[in-house]
Design a protein around this motif. Structure first.
Motif, PDB file in Angstrom:
ATOM      1  N   VAL A  89       0.863  -1.181   0.000  1.00  0.00           N
ATOM      2  CA  VAL A  89       0.000   0.000   0.000  1.00  0.00           C
ATOM      3  C   VAL A  89       0.898   1.229   0.000  1.00  0.00           C
ATOM      4  CG1 VAL A  89      -1.793   1.293   1.201  1.00  0.00           C
ATOM      5  CG2 VAL A  89      -1.806  -1.206   1.265  1.00  0.00           C
ATOM      6  N   SER A  90       0.881   1.966  -1.090  1.00  0.00           N
ATOM      7  CA  SER A  90       1.704   3.165  -1.185  1.00  0.00           C
ATOM      8  C   SER A  90       1.049   4.116  -2.169  1.00  0.00           C
ATOM      9  CB  SER A  90       3.129   2.810  -1.637  1.00  0.00           C
ATOM     10  OG  SER A  90       3.096   2.217  -2.925  1.00  0.00           O
ATOM     11  N   GLY A  91       1.695   5.240  -2.401  1.00  0.00           N
ATOM     12  CA  GLY A  91       1.146   6.224  -3.330  1.00  0.00           C
ATOM     13  C   GLY A  91       0.257   7.226  -2.618  1.00  0.00           C
ATOM     14  N   ARG A  92      -0.385   8.053  -3.402  1.00  0.00           N
ATOM     15  CA  ARG A  92      -1.186   9.161  -2.884  1.00  0.00           C
ATOM     16  C   ARG A  92      -2.665   8.898  -3.125  1.00  0.00           C
ATOM     17  NH1 ARG A  92       0.386  14.058  -1.254  1.00  0.00           N
ATOM     18  NH2 ARG A  92      -0.974  15.874  -1.391  1.00  0.00           N
ATOM     19  N   LEU A  93      -3.462   9.088  -2.092  1.00  0.00           N
ATOM     20  CA  LEU A  93      -4.906   8.928  -2.182  1.00  0.00           C
ATOM     21  C   LEU A  93      -5.556  10.296  -2.041  1.00  0.00           C
ATOM     22  CD1 LEU A  93      -7.077   6.640  -2.360  1.00  0.00           C
ATOM     23  CD2 LEU A  93      -7.230   6.776   0.123  1.00  0.00           C
ATOM     24  N   LEU A 105     -14.205  13.891  11.693  1.00  0.00           N
ATOM     25  CA  LEU A 105     -14.066  12.443  11.551  1.00  0.00           C
ATOM     26  C   LEU A 105     -12.847  12.028  10.732  1.00  0.00           C
ATOM     27  CD1 LEU A 105     -17.795  11.426  10.838  1.00  0.00           C
ATOM     28  CD2 LEU A 105     -16.566  11.305  13.011  1.00  0.00           C
ATOM     29  N   ALA A 106     -12.562  12.738   9.639  1.00  0.00           N
ATOM     30  CA  ALA A 106     -11.550  12.280   8.692  1.00  0.00           C
ATOM     31  C   ALA A 106     -10.129  12.356   9.240  1.00  0.00           C
ATOM     32  CB  ALA A 106     -11.650  13.086   7.389  1.00  0.00           C
ATOM     33  N   VAL A 107      -9.810  13.403   9.996  1.00  0.00           N
ATOM     34  CA  VAL A 107      -8.420  13.600  10.433  1.00  0.00           C
ATOM     35  C   VAL A 107      -7.903  12.443  11.286  1.00  0.00           C
ATOM     36  CG1 VAL A 107      -6.885  15.066  11.798  1.00  0.00           C
ATOM     37  CG2 VAL A 107      -8.502  16.101  10.185  1.00  0.00           C
ATOM     38  N   PRO A 108      -8.630  11.988  12.330  1.00  0.00           N
ATOM     39  CA  PRO A 108      -8.112  10.825  13.080  1.00  0.00           C
ATOM     40  C   PRO A 108      -8.043   9.557  12.234  1.00  0.00           C
ATOM     41  CG  PRO A 108     -10.321  11.455  13.846  1.00  0.00           C
ATOM     42  CD  PRO A 108      -9.837  12.556  12.985  1.00  0.00           C
ATOM     43  N   MET A 109      -8.939   9.425  11.241  1.00  0.00           N
ATOM     44  CA  MET A 109      -8.874   8.269  10.352  1.00  0.00           C
ATOM     45  C   MET A 109      -7.629   8.333   9.465  1.00  0.00           C
ATOM     46  SD  MET A 109     -12.891   7.937   9.253  1.00  0.00           S
ATOM     47  CE  MET A 109     -12.527   6.728   7.982  1.00  0.00           C
ATOM     48  N   ILE A 110      -7.292   9.534   8.992  1.00  0.00           N
ATOM     49  CA  ILE A 110      -6.086   9.700   8.185  1.00  0.00           C
ATOM     50  C   ILE A 110      -4.850   9.354   9.014  1.00  0.00           C
ATOM     51  CG2 ILE A 110      -4.627  11.427   7.050  1.00  0.00           C
ATOM     52  CD1 ILE A 110      -7.204  12.784   6.101  1.00  0.00           C
ATOM     53  N   ALA A 111      -4.825   9.793  10.269  1.00  0.00           N
ATOM     54  CA  ALA A 111      -3.691   9.475  11.146  1.00  0.00           C
ATOM     55  C   ALA A 111      -3.551   7.966  11.337  1.00  0.00           C
ATOM     56  CB  ALA A 111      -3.867  10.170  12.487  1.00  0.00           C
ATOM     57  N   ALA A 112      -4.681   7.277  11.526  1.00  0.00           N
ATOM     58  CA  ALA A 112      -4.651   5.820  11.690  1.00  0.00           C
ATOM     59  C   ALA A 112      -4.184   5.138  10.406  1.00  0.00           C
ATOM     60  CB  ALA A 112      -6.040   5.314  12.086  1.00  0.00           C
ATOM     61  N   PHE A 113      -4.614   5.662   9.259  1.00  0.00           N
ATOM     62  CA  PHE A 113      -4.233   5.080   7.972  1.00  0.00           C
ATOM     63  C   PHE A 113      -2.725   5.224   7.747  1.00  0.00           C
ATOM     64  CE2 PHE A 113      -3.772   5.062   3.332  1.00  0.00           C
ATOM     65  CZ  PHE A 113      -4.531   3.958   2.984  1.00  0.00           C
ATOM     66  N   ARG A 114      -2.188   6.397   8.044  1.00  0.00           N
ATOM     67  CA  ARG A 114      -0.760   6.625   7.844  1.00  0.00           C
ATOM     68  C   ARG A 114       0.077   5.768   8.796  1.00  0.00           C
ATOM     69  NH1 ARG A 114      -0.572  13.230   7.020  1.00  0.00           N
ATOM     70  NH2 ARG A 114      -0.865  13.203   4.753  1.00  0.00           N
ATOM     71  N   ILE A 122      -2.243  10.633   2.117  1.00  0.00           N
ATOM     72  CA  ILE A 122      -3.604  11.074   1.794  1.00  0.00           C
ATOM     73  C   ILE A 122      -3.629  12.592   1.721  1.00  0.00           C
ATOM     74  CG2 ILE A 122      -5.995  11.211   2.589  1.00  0.00           C
ATOM     75  CD1 ILE A 122      -5.785   8.524   3.771  1.00  0.00           C
ATOM     76  N   ALA A 123      -4.195  13.096   0.637  1.00  0.00           N
ATOM     77  CA  ALA A 123      -4.454  14.529   0.509  1.00  0.00           C
ATOM     78  C   ALA A 123      -5.940  14.749   0.743  1.00  0.00           C
ATOM     79  CB  ALA A 123      -4.057  15.021  -0.882  1.00  0.00           C
ATOM     80  N   ASN A 279      -7.287   0.877  -6.458  1.00  0.00           N
ATOM     81  CA  ASN A 279      -5.977   0.326  -6.131  1.00  0.00           C
ATOM     82  C   ASN A 279      -5.936  -0.115  -4.669  1.00  0.00           C
ATOM     83  OD1 ASN A 279      -5.709   2.677  -4.638  1.00  0.00           O
ATOM     84  ND2 ASN A 279      -4.361   3.680  -6.109  1.00  0.00           N
ATOM     85  N   ALA A 280      -4.773  -0.602  -4.249  1.00  0.00           N
ATOM     86  CA  ALA A 280      -4.657  -1.149  -2.890  1.00  0.00           C
ATOM     87  C   ALA A 280      -4.930  -0.080  -1.837  1.00  0.00           C
ATOM     88  CB  ALA A 280      -3.269  -1.752  -2.694  1.00  0.00           C
ATOM     89  N   ALA A 281      -4.439   1.144  -2.068  1.00  0.00           N
ATOM     90  CA  ALA A 281      -4.640   2.204  -1.077  1.00  0.00           C
ATOM     91  C   ALA A 281      -6.114   2.526  -0.903  1.00  0.00           C
ATOM     92  CB  ALA A 281      -3.864   3.454  -1.496  1.00  0.00           C
ATOM     93  N   LEU A 282      -6.851   2.605  -2.011  1.00  0.00           N
ATOM     94  CA  LEU A 282      -8.282   2.909  -1.927  1.00  0.00           C
ATOM     95  C   LEU A 282      -9.038   1.774  -1.238  1.00  0.00           C
ATOM     96  CD1 LEU A 282     -10.746   4.584  -2.482  1.00  0.00           C
ATOM     97  CD2 LEU A 282     -10.733   3.784  -4.859  1.00  0.00           C
TER      98      LEU A 282
END
Length: 315
Positions: A89-93, A105-114, A122-123, A279-282
């Motif tokens: 899992v790499s690249g930009r989402l 909601l999104a910010v803590p999810m982005i932190a968990a994803f990273r 993630i942008a 892709n895998a990231a999505l």
């Protein structure tokens, strides 16, 4: 093969920017090289992918038809390259989210994803539902998290998690001590609400059916925090997602007003382009969205049981 991936990159960047110079800049190419790649692609197949309008380039009908295929070909090629390099899992989402979701909601999810996938990034673009849908339809975003309802033939909507709006006021409001508000109370209020095109505004208007034309809307603001500050200042009452009001209610700077005769429930949704390659990231992001809902439902159940209740505790 009579076309190259670089030609596809130029085609898609030009489709996004309607301008070959800006497309070249995004690809770190010279304008002449980008123009040459696009011209060669068209000449190889004897087609016109763009209509030339001065310095602007607009997709032709054929270009619009081929764009989803080009997007998917390039996405699959990049996914293949990452697999060859051993990167799961790499690249930009590119994530789009409406204001309540993006801010709360999104910010803590982005932190968990990273944290889970350090090779991915993630942008986040925060806008209202109409804008997110438009950007997703034009392939500027990979996935959207929205509050509003809409219809677009190229977009798929997946139910994500429930939500509910809450009417609220400053503690010193004249109706602050009233147990429940009737329609006649609602008609006498000054309202501060979100702008048209937002999911919150859609739900508010649906909840107020029958009396909506007679409501006194004194302010329309694009940001939830601005609405909360205006209500705190005594300029009127507001109606926002409960998610965005938790901290203000805990501090006592705002208080809820109960309106049992009106239905403020809604559904938060995930939107995807029907023709976009996942892709895998999505795929991993969608999995994280599902996990976040399960965690929230579990937390809500524990809260309802009480702090000392176990899974088998009696009601």
């Amino acid at each position: 093969m009579r076309y190259s991936l670089r030609q596809l990159e130029v085609f898609l960047a030009t489709a996004q920017h309607d301008n070959i110079s800006r497309a070249a800049d995004t690809l770190a190419m010279s304008q002449s090289a980008a123009s040459g790649a696009l011209r060669e692609l068209e000449q190889q197949f004897g087609v016109r992918l763009f209509d030339r309008l001065g310095k602007r380039l607009r997709l032709s009908e054929l270009g619009r038809q081929l764009r989803p295929q080009a997007e998917n070909l390039l996405a699959q090629a990049r996914d293949f390259e990452r697999s060859l390099a051993g990167e799961e899992v790499s690249g930009r989402l590119q994530l789009g989210a409406t204001l309540t979701i993006g801010n709360y909601l999104a910010v803590p999810m982005i932190a968990a994803f990273r944290a889970r996938y350090p090779g991915a990034d993630i942008a986040l673009n925060v806008a209202n539902t109409a804008t997110i849908a438009e950007q997703l339809a034009s392939f500027e975003l990979d996935v959207g998290l929205v509050e509003g309802e809409f219809y677009h033939p190229d977009l798929e909507t997946l139910h994500w998690r429930p939500d509910e709006l809450q009417v609220f006021a400053a503690p010193g409001h004249p109706l602050a001590g009233k147990a429940r508000l009737a329609d006649r109370d609602l008609l006498g209020l000054d309202w501060i609400v979100r702008e048209s095109g937002s999911g919150t505004r859609q739900t508010f208007e649906r909840a107020m059916h029958g009396i909506l034309p007679d409501l006194n809307i004194v302010l329309e603001l694009q940001h939830t925090e601005a609405i909360k500050r205006a209500v705190e200042a005594g300029l009127g009452v507001g109606c926002l997602s409960r998610i965005s009001l938790v901290e203000a209610f805990a501090r006592g700077t705002l208080i809820p007003l109960q309106v049992p005769g009106r239905d403020f429930q809604r559904q938060l949704n995930i939107i995807l382009h029907r023709k976009k390659f996942q892709n895998a990231a999505l795929k991993r992001w969608l999995q994280l969205c599902r996990e976040a809902v399960s965690d929230t439902l579990g937390a809500d159940t524990d809260t309802q049981r009480g702090p000392g209740a176990g899974p088998d505790s009696p009601d």
